[in-house]
Design an enzyme around this catalytic site. Sequence first.
Site, PDB file in Angstrom:
ATOM      1  N   ARG A  94      11.319  -5.657   4.640  1.00  0.00           N
ATOM      2  CA  ARG A  94      11.007  -4.324   4.701  1.00  0.00           C
ATOM      3  C   ARG A  94      11.908  -3.453   5.063  1.00  0.00           C
ATOM      4  NH1 ARG A  94       4.963  -2.127   4.905  1.00  0.00           N
ATOM      5  NH2 ARG A  94       5.241  -3.529   6.894  1.00  0.00           N
ATOM      6  N   LYS A 139       0.843  -1.193  -0.063  1.00  0.00           N
ATOM      7  CA  LYS A 139       0.009  -0.112   0.029  1.00  0.00           C
ATOM      8  C   LYS A 139       1.010   1.308  -0.040  1.00  0.00           C
ATOM      9  CE  LYS A 139      -2.326  -1.242   3.776  1.00  0.00           C
ATOM     10  NZ  LYS A 139      -1.469  -2.458   4.038  1.00  0.00           N
ATOM     11  N   ARG A 157      11.228  -1.686  10.842  1.00  0.00           N
ATOM     12  CA  ARG A 157      10.178  -1.417  11.946  1.00  0.00           C
ATOM     13  C   ARG A 157      10.143  -2.616  12.809  1.00  0.00           C
ATOM     14  NH1 ARG A 157       5.265  -0.116   8.166  1.00  0.00           N
ATOM     15  NH2 ARG A 157       4.292  -1.503   9.809  1.00  0.00           N
ATOM     16  N   ARG A 196      -9.905   0.737   8.665  1.00  0.00           N
ATOM     17  CA  ARG A 196      -9.320  -0.502   9.180  1.00  0.00           C
ATOM     18  C   ARG A 196     -10.191  -1.307   9.667  1.00  0.00           C
ATOM     19  NH1 ARG A 196      -3.082   0.366   9.995  1.00  0.00           N
ATOM     20  NH2 ARG A 196      -2.348  -0.589   8.262  1.00  0.00           N
ATOM     21  N   ARG A 231      -0.476  -9.212  13.089  1.00  0.00           N
ATOM     22  CA  ARG A 231      -1.130  -8.206  12.246  1.00  0.00           C
ATOM     23  C   ARG A 231      -2.040  -8.807  11.017  1.00  0.00           C
ATOM     24  NH1 ARG A 231       3.999  -5.587  10.459  1.00  0.00           N
ATOM     25  NH2 ARG A 231       2.719  -3.947   9.381  1.00  0.00           N
TER      26      ARG A 231
HETATM   27  P1  ADP Z   1       1.947  -1.817   2.982  1.00  0.00           P
HETATM   28  O1  ADP Z   1       2.176  -0.245   3.106  1.00  0.00           O
HETATM   29  O2  ADP Z   1       0.920  -2.486   2.465  1.00  0.00           O
HETATM   30  O3  ADP Z   1       2.279  -2.247   4.659  1.00  0.00           O
HETATM   31  P2  ADP Z   1       4.697  -1.707   1.903  1.00  0.00           P
HETATM   32  O4  ADP Z   1       4.336  -0.643   0.640  1.00  0.00           O
HETATM   33  O5  ADP Z   1       5.223  -1.012   2.866  1.00  0.00           O
HETATM   34  O6  ADP Z   1       3.279  -2.275   2.254  1.00  0.00           O
HETATM   35  O7  ADP Z   1       5.534  -2.959   1.140  1.00  0.00           O
HETATM   36  C1  ADP Z   1       5.875  -3.952   1.918  1.00  0.00           C
HETATM   37  C2  ADP Z   1       7.089  -4.540   1.369  1.00  0.00           C
HETATM   38  O8  ADP Z   1       7.027  -5.132   0.267  1.00  0.00           O
HETATM   39  C3  ADP Z   1       8.109  -3.182   1.268  1.00  0.00           C
HETATM   40  O9  ADP Z   1       9.491  -3.774   1.497  1.00  0.00           O
HETATM   41  C4  ADP Z   1       8.299  -3.113  -0.328  1.00  0.00           C
HETATM   42  O10 ADP Z   1       9.570  -2.631  -0.865  1.00  0.00           O
HETATM   43  C5  ADP Z   1       7.796  -4.429  -1.043  1.00  0.00           C
HETATM   44  N1  ADP Z   1       6.977  -4.408  -1.884  1.00  0.00           N
HETATM   45  C6  ADP Z   1       5.779  -3.499  -2.213  1.00  0.00           C
HETATM   46  N2  ADP Z   1       5.121  -3.861  -3.363  1.00  0.00           N
HETATM   47  C7  ADP Z   1       5.744  -4.978  -3.825  1.00  0.00           C
HETATM   48  C8  ADP Z   1       5.679  -5.816  -4.915  1.00  0.00           C
HETATM   49  N3  ADP Z   1       4.698  -5.393  -5.829  1.00  0.00           N
HETATM   50  N4  ADP Z   1       6.418  -6.770  -5.234  1.00  0.00           N
HETATM   51  C9  ADP Z   1       7.435  -7.340  -4.387  1.00  0.00           C
HETATM   52  N5  ADP Z   1       7.753  -6.312  -3.230  1.00  0.00           N
HETATM   53  C10 ADP Z   1       6.871  -5.169  -2.962  1.00  0.00           C
END
Ligand code: ADP
Length: 213
Positions: free
Chosen positions: A123, A14, A156, A89, A167
């Site tokens: 992440r 997201k 995090r 949420r 979660r």
């Molecule tokens: P959210 O906001 O839904 O918790 P994030 O945007 O922080 O998710 O993404 C979670 C992790 O997955 C991050 O490390 C990001 O770089 C990685 N990520 C996001 N989208 C993709 C994707 N389409 N393919 C692979 N990794 C992704």
Amino acid sequence: MLKLIIFGPPSAGKGTQAQRLSERYGIPQIATGDLLRDAVAKQTPLGAKIKSYLDSGRLGPDDLIVQLISDRVSKPDCAGGYILDGFPRTMGQARELDKMAEVDIVLNIVVDMERLVERAIGRRTCGQCAAVYHVSFNPPKAPGVCDKCGSGLIQRDDDKEDTVRNRLRIYMEQTAPLLEHFRMNDNLVDIDGSKGIDGVFDQMVEAIERVRA
Ligand code: ADP
Ligand code: ZN
């Protein structure tokens, strides 16, 4: 005017997509998690109330979260619209949002469980500008350093494997049921989140262009 919700389980992507959509459409990303973590870091009264919830991966109380969002969307930079990332949420939050705003489209990122865990564990987030990376899927140019601002990347606390699974369970119980509510409002679009970051982004832009046409 463009109001979007980016919806989906934790670590579906997201934030990553909201950041890109924000640049593309020139509207702010409202990342509930970042707002909350920021309130905790700055030790505001709200932050003090919310800290224990964040630490355990539980959802904060609806009234506090709704207040936080309603303050944020009334700021001048939201006049042309905004992207809600991590709100609503719960059903309670969704009902309050319906009173507050008319959302154009809900983009629901669909990803399977094991991919979610893999994305969460890898992440890394910039401590300064909140840019999001992944050690394998979206690595920064220099390890541990933000491409955008040069600050250090951190993991995090709530991205440890058991908190992640907790979660995900809370998402399934409390947040996933909102999909029915969005479907009734008739503005829900499913996005295939198993694709790479660009592939997911393209699907989202296409869906947005369709509702704007
Ligand atoms: P959210 O906001 O839904 O918790 P994030 O945007 O922080 O998710 O993404 C979670 C992790 O997955 C991050 O490390 C990001 O770089 C990685 N990520 C996001 N989208 C993709 C994707 N389409 N393919 C692979 N990794 C992704
Ligand atoms: Zn940064």
